[in-house]
Design a protein around this motif. Structure first.
Motif, PDB file in Angstrom:
ATOM      1  N   UNK A 146       5.984   2.594   0.384  1.00  0.00           N
ATOM      2  CA  UNK A 146       5.511   1.160  -0.154  1.00  0.00           C
ATOM      3  C   UNK A 146       5.334   0.704   1.641  1.00  0.00           C
ATOM      4  N   UNK A 147       4.531   0.768   1.876  1.00  0.00           N
ATOM      5  CA  UNK A 147       4.173   0.490   3.836  1.00  0.00           C
ATOM      6  C   UNK A 147       3.393  -1.346   2.767  1.00  0.00           C
ATOM      7  N   UNK A 148       4.471  -2.475   3.388  1.00  0.00           N
ATOM      8  CA  UNK A 148       4.130  -4.219   3.061  1.00  0.00           C
ATOM      9  C   UNK A 148       3.124  -4.447   3.975  1.00  0.00           C
ATOM     10  N   UNK A 149       2.335  -5.233   4.160  1.00  0.00           N
ATOM     11  CA  UNK A 149       1.747  -5.760   4.669  1.00  0.00           C
ATOM     12  C   UNK A 149       1.343  -7.625   4.913  1.00  0.00           C
ATOM     13  N   UNK A 150       2.131  -7.856   5.876  1.00  0.00           N
ATOM     14  CA  UNK A 150       1.851  -9.040   5.851  1.00  0.00           C
ATOM     15  C   UNK A 150       0.258  -9.901   6.592  1.00  0.00           C
ATOM     16  N   UNK A 204       0.669  -1.248   0.170  1.00  0.00           N
ATOM     17  CA  UNK A 204       0.117   0.187   0.091  1.00  0.00           C
ATOM     18  C   UNK A 204       1.538   1.175   0.371  1.00  0.00           C
ATOM     19  N   UNK A 205       0.727   2.301  -0.827  1.00  0.00           N
ATOM     20  CA  UNK A 205       1.754   3.497  -0.794  1.00  0.00           C
ATOM     21  C   UNK A 205       0.554   4.380  -0.069  1.00  0.00           C
ATOM     22  N   UNK A 206       1.566   4.953   0.842  1.00  0.00           N
ATOM     23  CA  UNK A 206       0.857   6.124   1.857  1.00  0.00           C
ATOM     24  C   UNK A 206       0.976   6.955   1.566  1.00  0.00           C
ATOM     25  N   UNK A 207       1.084   8.221   1.974  1.00  0.00           N
ATOM     26  CA  UNK A 207       1.091   9.410   1.548  1.00  0.00           C
ATOM     27  C   UNK A 207       1.467  10.085   3.423  1.00  0.00           C
ATOM     28  N   UNK A 208       2.960  10.009   2.956  1.00  0.00           N
ATOM     29  CA  UNK A 208       3.538  11.082   4.380  1.00  0.00           C
ATOM     30  C   UNK A 208       3.001  12.550   4.566  1.00  0.00           C
ATOM     31  N   UNK A 209       3.104  13.198   5.356  1.00  0.00           N
ATOM     32  CA  UNK A 209       3.252  14.337   5.798  1.00  0.00           C
ATOM     33  C   UNK A 209       4.547  15.471   5.283  1.00  0.00           C
TER      34      UNK A 209
END
Length: 211
Positions: free
Chosen positions: A165-169, A56-61
């Motif tokens: 990008x966040x990797x979720x298992x 999941x691509x997340x937007x940071x500050x």
């Protein structure tokens, strides 16, 4: 008088029976009850049907760097990753085995996987989490911050947008609990979902004139 004399033994016998019954109930009420005391003997993670990794691509500050002067300016921007989090959730599969009500698995803090190797041997995160179905969070340690030096034209500003990008298992787990008093084994199966890590960090820079 004859009626009273004949019934005195019956009355005494009835009182004796009632007293004996009450005394027996009181003894039963004071029987020692030993509470279950469970120990987590083993916890394993493995990949099964339906398990996998999601990205999941997340937007940071982001940030804005203005230059109100009439000459080229070099501005520094310190990047922070404090908002990145590790997450953890355990979901028990009630259709496999039985979890007794006196086994509160959510009180146990355990290691969670950072990565699963091909042989199924996990590399663990440094942070432990409770075996809870509620979302648990902890800071993601990145090893510090970094400083960017950017050139900004006169009467302009830079708009910085940051993404990662966040990797979720999602994987399966099997926990073996043992009652210390009876030696009975309780096996708990289910799914674990959580953050493996972050990668693919990028900064998008847009230059705009000051209004």
């Amino acid at each position: 008088m004859t009626w009273k004399i004949n019934h005195i033994p019956i009355f005494i016998a009835l009182i004796s029976v009632l007293f004996y019954a009450c005394s027996k109930d009181e003894v039963d009420d004071f029987k020692e009850v030993v509470d279950s005391d469970y120990e987590l003997k083993d916890l394993s993670y493995y990949m099964a049907k339906g398990d996998g990794i999601d990205t999941v691509t997340i937007k940071l500050t982001g940030n804005e760097l203005p230059n109100f002067g009439n000459t080229l300016s070099e501005l520094q921007y310190e990047e922070s990753f404090d908002e990145l989090l590790l997450t953890s959730q355990f979901f028990v599969d009630d259709t496999v085995g039985y979890v007794p009500p006196d086994l509160p698995i959510e009180k146990y803090e355990v290691n969670v996987p950072k990565d699963l190797e091909i042989k199924g041997n996990p590399i663990y995160q440094n942070t432990k989490f409770r075996m809870s179905s509620e979302l648990e969070e902890a800071p993601y340690k990145t090893g510090g911050s970094s400083v960017l030096t950017l050139k900004v034209k006169p009467y302009s500003k830079l708009i910085l947008e940051r993404y990662v990008d966040r990797y979720l298992l999602t994987c399966s787990f099997k926990a073996d609990f043992v009652d210390k008093n009876t030696g009975k084994h309780i096996v708990v199966n289910g799914k674990w979902k959580g953050t493996m890590g972050y990668n693919g960090y990028q900064v998008l820079v847009q230059e705009l004139p000051l209004k």
